[in-house]
Design an enzyme around this catalytic site. Sequence first.
Site, PDB file in Angstrom:
ATOM      1  N   LYS A 283      -5.263  11.988 -18.002  1.00  0.00           N
ATOM      2  CA  LYS A 283      -5.307  12.754 -19.243  1.00  0.00           C
ATOM      3  C   LYS A 283      -3.996  12.609 -20.023  1.00  0.00           C
ATOM      4  O   LYS A 283      -3.705  11.550 -20.510  1.00  0.00           O
ATOM      5  CB  LYS A 283      -5.649  14.219 -18.916  1.00  0.00           C
ATOM      6  CG  LYS A 283      -6.908  14.373 -18.034  1.00  0.00           C
ATOM      7  CD  LYS A 283      -8.195  14.066 -18.789  1.00  0.00           C
ATOM      8  CE  LYS A 283      -9.423  13.908 -17.890  1.00  0.00           C
ATOM      9  NZ  LYS A 283      -9.717  15.049 -17.032  1.00  0.00           N
TER      10      LYS A 283
ATOM     11  N   ARG B 271       0.841  -1.206   0.000  1.00  0.00           N
ATOM     12  CA  ARG B 271       0.000   0.000   0.000  1.00  0.00           C
ATOM     13  C   ARG B 271       0.873   1.253   0.000  1.00  0.00           C
ATOM     14  O   ARG B 271       0.459   2.321  -0.450  1.00  0.00           O
ATOM     15  CB  ARG B 271      -0.964  -0.004   1.190  1.00  0.00           C
ATOM     16  CG  ARG B 271      -2.115   0.956   0.959  1.00  0.00           C
ATOM     17  CD  ARG B 271      -3.030   1.232   2.144  1.00  0.00           C
ATOM     18  NE  ARG B 271      -3.356   0.142   2.986  1.00  0.00           N
ATOM     19  CZ  ARG B 271      -2.861  -0.007   4.236  1.00  0.00           C
ATOM     20  NH1 ARG B 271      -2.019   0.865   4.728  1.00  0.00           N
ATOM     21  NH2 ARG B 271      -3.217  -1.035   4.966  1.00  0.00           N
TER      22      ARG B 271
ATOM     23  N   ASP C  19      -4.824  22.895  -9.981  1.00  0.00           N
ATOM     24  CA  ASP C  19      -5.138  21.759 -10.849  1.00  0.00           C
ATOM     25  C   ASP C  19      -4.498  22.079 -12.198  1.00  0.00           C
ATOM     26  O   ASP C  19      -4.958  22.945 -12.936  1.00  0.00           O
ATOM     27  CB  ASP C  19      -6.659  21.588 -10.969  1.00  0.00           C
ATOM     28  CG  ASP C  19      -7.049  20.392 -11.843  1.00  0.00           C
ATOM     29  OD1 ASP C  19      -6.224  19.958 -12.674  1.00  0.00           O
ATOM     30  OD2 ASP C  19      -8.188  19.901 -11.699  1.00  0.00           O
TER      31      ASP C  19
HETATM   32  C1  LIG Z   1     -10.370  14.943 -15.760  1.00  0.00           C
HETATM   33  C2  LIG Z   1     -10.004  16.002 -14.831  1.00  0.00           C
HETATM   34  C3  LIG Z   1      -9.880  15.737 -13.467  1.00  0.00           C
HETATM   35  C4  LIG Z   1     -10.223  14.408 -12.870  1.00  0.00           C
HETATM   36  O1  LIG Z   1      -9.505  13.341 -13.354  1.00  0.00           O
HETATM   37  P1  LIG Z   1     -10.140  11.850 -13.318  1.00  0.00           P
HETATM   38  O2  LIG Z   1      -8.928  10.993 -13.423  1.00  0.00           O
HETATM   39  O3  LIG Z   1     -11.064  11.762 -14.471  1.00  0.00           O
HETATM   40  O4  LIG Z   1     -10.832  11.685 -12.013  1.00  0.00           O
HETATM   41  C5  LIG Z   1      -9.494  16.770 -12.647  1.00  0.00           C
HETATM   42  N1  LIG Z   1      -9.246  17.997 -13.123  1.00  0.00           N
HETATM   43  C6  LIG Z   1      -9.348  18.289 -14.425  1.00  0.00           C
HETATM   44  C7  LIG Z   1      -9.057  19.666 -14.882  1.00  0.00           C
HETATM   45  C8  LIG Z   1      -9.734  17.304 -15.313  1.00  0.00           C
HETATM   46  O5  LIG Z   1      -9.872  17.601 -16.612  1.00  0.00           O
END
Ligand SMILES: *Cc1c(COP(=O)(O)O)cnc(C)c1O
Length: 399
Positions: free
Chosen positions: A209, A61, A184
Site C-alpha cells: 500500500k 533466502r 495491522d
Molecule cells: C491490503 C491489505 C493487506 C494485505 O496486503 P497484500 O499485500 O494485498 O496481501 C493487509 N491488511 C490490510 C489492512 C490491507 O489493506
Amino acid sequence: MSDTKKTGQNTRLVVGGRHKEWTHGVVNPPVYRASTCVFETYAEMRARTAAPNEKKLFYARKGTPTQWALDDALSDLHGGAGTLLYPSGVAAIAGVFLSLLQAGDHVLITDNAYEPTRGMAGGLLKRMGIGVTYFDPLAPIRPLMTDRTRMIFTESPGSLTFEMQDIRDIVAAAQVHDALVVVDNTWATPLFHQPLAHGVDVVIEAVTKYIGGHSDLMMGSATAGERTLAALKRGAGHMGQTVSPDDAFLALRGLRSLSARLRQHEDSALKVARWLRGHEAVADVLYPALDSHPGHALWQRDFSGASGLFSIILKGGDYADTAAMTDGMRLFKMGFSWGGYESLMVPSDPTPVRTATRWSADGPLVRLHIGLEDPEDLISDLSDGLTRYGRHLNGQSGF
Ligand SMILES: *Cc1c(COP(=O)(O)O)cnc(C)c1O
C-alpha cells in the site's frame, strides 16, 4: 540504526537502513540479484553458518543488503528489534499467525478485520486447532480473554469501516493473560502510528500500500520487539519466506518519499471528506480525522496523521444507483488495494464479513482512496457521480 533513535520520523525515513558497507558510496543500496553467496575459506563458511541471522551474506533466502536496508529502515521507524519481509501483506499476516500460534491456542480478532485475515482465521487457523473469537472493535476486550488466549489481533482503524480500537486498553488486557498483541497498521503506516511504543508485540504493514506507494509492488512486513522476533525469524525460515531484491528496492524507494506523499493524501482526503460530509446524498463519512467520527478522540490520542482511505455511506439507493455512480467516474476507478498515487473507489457490503457485530447502515458503503490528483478535480468527479447516484433513486427526485 541506533544513532537515529532520537530523531524525528521524517529524518528516519531518509536515513534509515543506509549503511556505507551496503551502498559502497552511492545513495541507494544496489539490487543484489543473488541466490548463492560464496566463501573463500572453510573457516569463513563455518563462521557464517554458525550465525545465519547476522546481516552478512550467507544465502540469498536470508536476504542481501537490498532487503536488509528495507528491514532496517522499517525497524528503525517502528522502534522494533527487527523486521521480517514477506511476499505480500497477507503472507505477513499468515507468517505472524503461523510463527506465534500453535494447536490449542485461542486468538481474538477484531470484527472489522481485513477480509482475507478473517478467511485465514476461519480456514487455516481453525484447521490447525487454533480457536478464533471475533471481538466488537468498540467494546472492552477483557471479558473475552481466556486462559488459552495467546494473541489479540487488531486493525485500527479497520480498513473498510474505520472503527478505532483502544490499543492501550487492549495491551493492558493482554498483559494480564501474558498474551501477544498484533496490529495491522497498514492504514496509518509507520509515519502516523507506531504501535510498538504502546506495548504491542508485532506490527504488520502491507508494504504493497503506502510504503510501496506506486501500485507496482506486492510485499508485507512484520516488525517485532525482542519478545517475538526470534520466533518470527524461525517461522519465516521454516516457511522459506523471502522477497526479491527488486521488490525490496522499489519498497525502499517508496519509503523515502512516504512523508511527502502521505501528507498530501491526508490534506486532500480531509478536503474531500469535509465536502462529502455536507453532500445531501451522503449519510455518513467514516474517517477518523473528522471530529464527527466516533473514534476521533482515540485517533487524536495515538496517531499523528490520517492517510487517504475512508468510506462513505450513501443515503438509500441500490445496486443500480451505485453502478450509475461508479461506472461513469473519470478519476475514481474501481480497484482493490490502495495506497498508490491514484484515487480509487470500491463499493462494498460489510454485512457478510461481520460476526461479533451487525452492520446496520441503510445505504451502500463506498470506500474511497484519495490519491495525489488535485482535490478540486476529485470533488468535481464525485459531485457528478453523486448526481448520477441521486438521479437513479427509485421513485425519488434526484439530489
Ligand atoms: C491490503 C491489505 C493487506 C494485505 O496486503 P497484500 O499485500 O494485498 O496481501 C493487509 N491488511 C490490510 C489492512 C490491507 O489493506
